[in-house]
Design a protein around this motif. Sequence first.
Motif, PDB file in Angstrom:
ATOM      1  N   ALA A   1       4.717   6.505   7.829  1.00  0.00           N
ATOM      2  CA  ALA A   1       4.538   7.953   7.589  1.00  0.00           C
ATOM      3  C   ALA A   1       4.768   8.436   6.357  1.00  0.00           C
ATOM      4  O   ALA A   1       4.204   9.406   5.821  1.00  0.00           O
ATOM      5  CB  ALA A   1       5.183   8.582   8.872  1.00  0.00           C
ATOM      6  N   MET A   2       5.813   7.675   5.872  1.00  0.00           N
ATOM      7  CA  MET A   2       6.424   8.286   4.521  1.00  0.00           C
ATOM      8  C   MET A   2       5.571   7.878   3.505  1.00  0.00           C
ATOM      9  O   MET A   2       5.115   8.752   2.322  1.00  0.00           O
ATOM     10  CB  MET A   2       7.682   7.649   4.176  1.00  0.00           C
ATOM     11  CG  MET A   2       8.810   8.234   5.008  1.00  0.00           C
ATOM     12  SD  MET A   2      10.546   7.791   4.228  1.00  0.00           S
ATOM     13  CE  MET A   2      10.663   6.226   5.295  1.00  0.00           C
ATOM     14  N   ILE A   3       4.890   6.817   3.288  1.00  0.00           N
ATOM     15  CA  ILE A   3       4.044   6.298   2.161  1.00  0.00           C
ATOM     16  C   ILE A   3       2.712   6.361   2.431  1.00  0.00           C
ATOM     17  O   ILE A   3       1.633   6.220   1.524  1.00  0.00           O
ATOM     18  CB  ILE A   3       4.493   4.712   1.706  1.00  0.00           C
ATOM     19  CG1 ILE A   3       4.164   3.862   3.100  1.00  0.00           C
ATOM     20  CG2 ILE A   3       5.952   4.519   1.823  1.00  0.00           C
ATOM     21  CD1 ILE A   3       3.778   2.275   2.687  1.00  0.00           C
ATOM     22  N   ALA A   4       2.146   6.792   3.728  1.00  0.00           N
ATOM     23  CA  ALA A   4       0.701   6.731   3.920  1.00  0.00           C
ATOM     24  C   ALA A   4      -0.305   7.616   2.866  1.00  0.00           C
ATOM     25  O   ALA A   4      -1.267   7.247   2.835  1.00  0.00           O
ATOM     26  CB  ALA A   4       0.596   7.543   5.328  1.00  0.00           C
ATOM     27  N   GLY A   5       0.359   8.374   2.218  1.00  0.00           N
ATOM     28  CA  GLY A   5      -0.534   9.382   1.522  1.00  0.00           C
ATOM     29  C   GLY A   5      -0.827   8.648   0.161  1.00  0.00           C
ATOM     30  O   GLY A   5      -1.203   9.330  -0.815  1.00  0.00           O
TER      31      GLY A   5
ATOM     32  N   LYS B   1      -6.590   2.410   6.004  1.00  0.00           N
ATOM     33  CA  LYS B   1      -5.975   2.756   4.859  1.00  0.00           C
ATOM     34  C   LYS B   1      -5.862   1.319   4.136  1.00  0.00           C
ATOM     35  O   LYS B   1      -5.288   0.386   5.081  1.00  0.00           O
ATOM     36  CB  LYS B   1      -4.770   3.543   4.886  1.00  0.00           C
ATOM     37  CG  LYS B   1      -5.213   5.088   5.209  1.00  0.00           C
ATOM     38  CD  LYS B   1      -3.828   5.735   5.075  1.00  0.00           C
ATOM     39  CE  LYS B   1      -4.395   7.270   5.514  1.00  0.00           C
ATOM     40  NZ  LYS B   1      -3.197   8.056   6.100  1.00  0.00           N
ATOM     41  N   LYS B   2      -6.095   1.180   3.059  1.00  0.00           N
ATOM     42  CA  LYS B   2      -5.854  -0.050   2.410  1.00  0.00           C
ATOM     43  C   LYS B   2      -5.026   0.118   1.038  1.00  0.00           C
ATOM     44  O   LYS B   2      -5.381  -0.066   0.026  1.00  0.00           O
ATOM     45  CB  LYS B   2      -7.083  -0.923   2.116  1.00  0.00           C
ATOM     46  CG  LYS B   2      -7.575  -1.682   3.403  1.00  0.00           C
ATOM     47  CD  LYS B   2      -8.468  -2.850   2.806  1.00  0.00           C
ATOM     48  CE  LYS B   2      -8.822  -3.713   3.839  1.00  0.00           C
ATOM     49  NZ  LYS B   2      -9.420  -4.868   3.802  1.00  0.00           N
ATOM     50  N   PRO B   3      -3.787   0.707   0.922  1.00  0.00           N
ATOM     51  CA  PRO B   3      -2.838   0.950   0.029  1.00  0.00           C
ATOM     52  C   PRO B   3      -2.768  -0.497  -0.892  1.00  0.00           C
ATOM     53  O   PRO B   3      -2.465  -1.671  -0.038  1.00  0.00           O
ATOM     54  CB  PRO B   3      -1.750   1.655   0.373  1.00  0.00           C
ATOM     55  CG  PRO B   3      -1.855   1.227   1.467  1.00  0.00           C
ATOM     56  CD  PRO B   3      -2.994   0.898   2.177  1.00  0.00           C
ATOM     57  N   GLN B   4      -2.202  -0.348  -2.105  1.00  0.00           N
ATOM     58  CA  GLN B   4      -1.690  -1.573  -2.838  1.00  0.00           C
ATOM     59  C   GLN B   4      -0.301  -1.568  -2.822  1.00  0.00           C
ATOM     60  O   GLN B   4       0.267  -0.544  -3.340  1.00  0.00           O
ATOM     61  CB  GLN B   4      -2.251  -1.528  -4.276  1.00  0.00           C
ATOM     62  CG  GLN B   4      -2.154  -2.963  -4.807  1.00  0.00           C
ATOM     63  CD  GLN B   4      -2.658  -2.978  -6.402  1.00  0.00           C
ATOM     64  OE1 GLN B   4      -3.215  -1.997  -6.620  1.00  0.00           O
ATOM     65  NE2 GLN B   4      -2.085  -3.905  -7.314  1.00  0.00           N
TER      66      GLN B   4
ATOM     67  N   VAL C   1       2.547   2.885 -10.399  1.00  0.00           N
ATOM     68  CA  VAL C   1       2.585   3.058  -9.024  1.00  0.00           C
ATOM     69  C   VAL C   1       2.711   4.525  -8.637  1.00  0.00           C
ATOM     70  O   VAL C   1       3.139   5.506  -9.566  1.00  0.00           O
ATOM     71  CB  VAL C   1       3.715   2.258  -8.211  1.00  0.00           C
ATOM     72  CG1 VAL C   1       3.491   0.767  -8.515  1.00  0.00           C
ATOM     73  CG2 VAL C   1       4.932   2.823  -8.603  1.00  0.00           C
ATOM     74  N   ASP C   2       2.077   5.128  -7.712  1.00  0.00           N
ATOM     75  CA  ASP C   2       2.305   6.323  -7.388  1.00  0.00           C
ATOM     76  C   ASP C   2       3.573   6.811  -6.423  1.00  0.00           C
ATOM     77  O   ASP C   2       3.914   7.678  -6.435  1.00  0.00           O
ATOM     78  CB  ASP C   2       1.251   6.640  -6.014  1.00  0.00           C
ATOM     79  CG  ASP C   2      -0.044   6.123  -6.678  1.00  0.00           C
ATOM     80  OD1 ASP C   2      -0.382   6.621  -7.846  1.00  0.00           O
ATOM     81  OD2 ASP C   2      -1.050   5.865  -5.877  1.00  0.00           O
ATOM     82  N   ALA C   3       4.323   5.647  -5.930  1.00  0.00           N
ATOM     83  CA  ALA C   3       5.613   5.876  -5.289  1.00  0.00           C
ATOM     84  C   ALA C   3       6.490   4.719  -4.896  1.00  0.00           C
ATOM     85  O   ALA C   3       5.727   3.552  -5.325  1.00  0.00           O
ATOM     86  CB  ALA C   3       5.258   6.551  -3.732  1.00  0.00           C
ATOM     87  N   ILE C   4       7.500   4.851  -4.903  1.00  0.00           N
ATOM     88  CA  ILE C   4       8.545   3.487  -4.518  1.00  0.00           C
ATOM     89  C   ILE C   4       9.149   3.619  -3.181  1.00  0.00           C
ATOM     90  O   ILE C   4       9.631   4.860  -2.507  1.00  0.00           O
ATOM     91  CB  ILE C   4       9.702   3.697  -5.669  1.00  0.00           C
ATOM     92  CG1 ILE C   4       9.096   3.972  -7.052  1.00  0.00           C
ATOM     93  CG2 ILE C   4      10.547   2.410  -5.380  1.00  0.00           C
ATOM     94  CD1 ILE C   4      10.190   4.208  -8.106  1.00  0.00           C
TER      95      ILE C   4
END
Lengths: 226, 137
Positions: free
Chosen positions: A14-18, A58-61, A86-89
């Motif tokens: 839920a934290m990194i889904a976006g 969803k297919k994030p890297q 990257v977008d987030a850590i």
Amino acid sequence: MIIAEQKPIQEIKAMIAGYQKVLIVGCDTCVTICMAGGRKEVGIIASCLRMALQIDRKKPQLIEDCIQRQCEWEFVDTLKDKVDGVDAILSSACGVGVQALAERFPNKPVYPALNTTFMGMPNEHGLWVENCRGCGNCGLGRFGGICPIARCSKGLLNGPCGGSQNGKCEVSKEMDCGWQLIYGRLKTLNQLDQLEDILLPKDWSTDRDKGQRKMFRGDVYYEQTV
Amino acid sequence: MTEHFEPEIVAFCCHYCAYGAADLAGSMRLNYPANVKIVKLPCTGKVDIIYLLKAFEDGADGAYVAGCLEGNCHFIDGNIKAKRRVARAKKLLDEIGIGGERLEMFNMSASMGPRFAEVAREMTERVRGLGPSPLRK
């Protein structure tokens, strides 16, 4: 060492889904020893997240990495190039590591993959116990090397309460009474007379009641000039 | 749709028992579903949680670990370690949403060819009943 445990996968998801591109960073020190957030666990977390997100279409890297210590700038700084892209850590370290990343990379959102639980040690393989509360005023010398703050449920300083039964604490039959342990140890050391001294209320000013604690040592402190 | 669904199943087999049992099943001309793809391991103690997760991540609909009978591990307790890891991996698969029932641990000796075939059929039927992995839908 710092003990931690992995958060539920759905909570991390839920934290990194976006985010499209997330760097998952492990720490090779305490959380590796307690098998919660080292190189290997980063692989497991990443694999679980990839699958959990794939179910949501969803297919994030997810980029996996691990550094020696997330609580020291020289190691944290080695991540700079990777963080830029990257977008987030997602930090798979204790709360100190998460905050170090957040401070060093102020423009990137940082999320914790672990719950930091306590300071302790592996009593047996796969069993970790809390032995120190970090109160800042160690009295272990008075208690036969067994801490009543961390190991007595009430943190009593002058002997056990009425809930001590057959060496166990009333809180749980699985939990040793800290004061029974202290008594046994002092008896072994032939130092039971130490218990005759009544201790006054503890000075808790060294605990965290006054907010964030800082420690300064002039001989090794160099003010940053850069 | 599930009537024609042929699951992909990965079987992590110990060299000293289940792999021998699979070989024996072949020598005995026993039929077992072609859905099962065997990965040979020196001992099921070599099984790591990431191996099991990767099997699912790379498209398996089900997986199982087949080790020696408890107490008969060639390396003393590799199969017990595998059993614990399988238990944790099942929990993770539940958390992910894939379902822990798609993964199982079995024990058999090298002389149990018919049992190997039975386990292969059992897992194939179980996974066929569950349908394709949520990752493949």
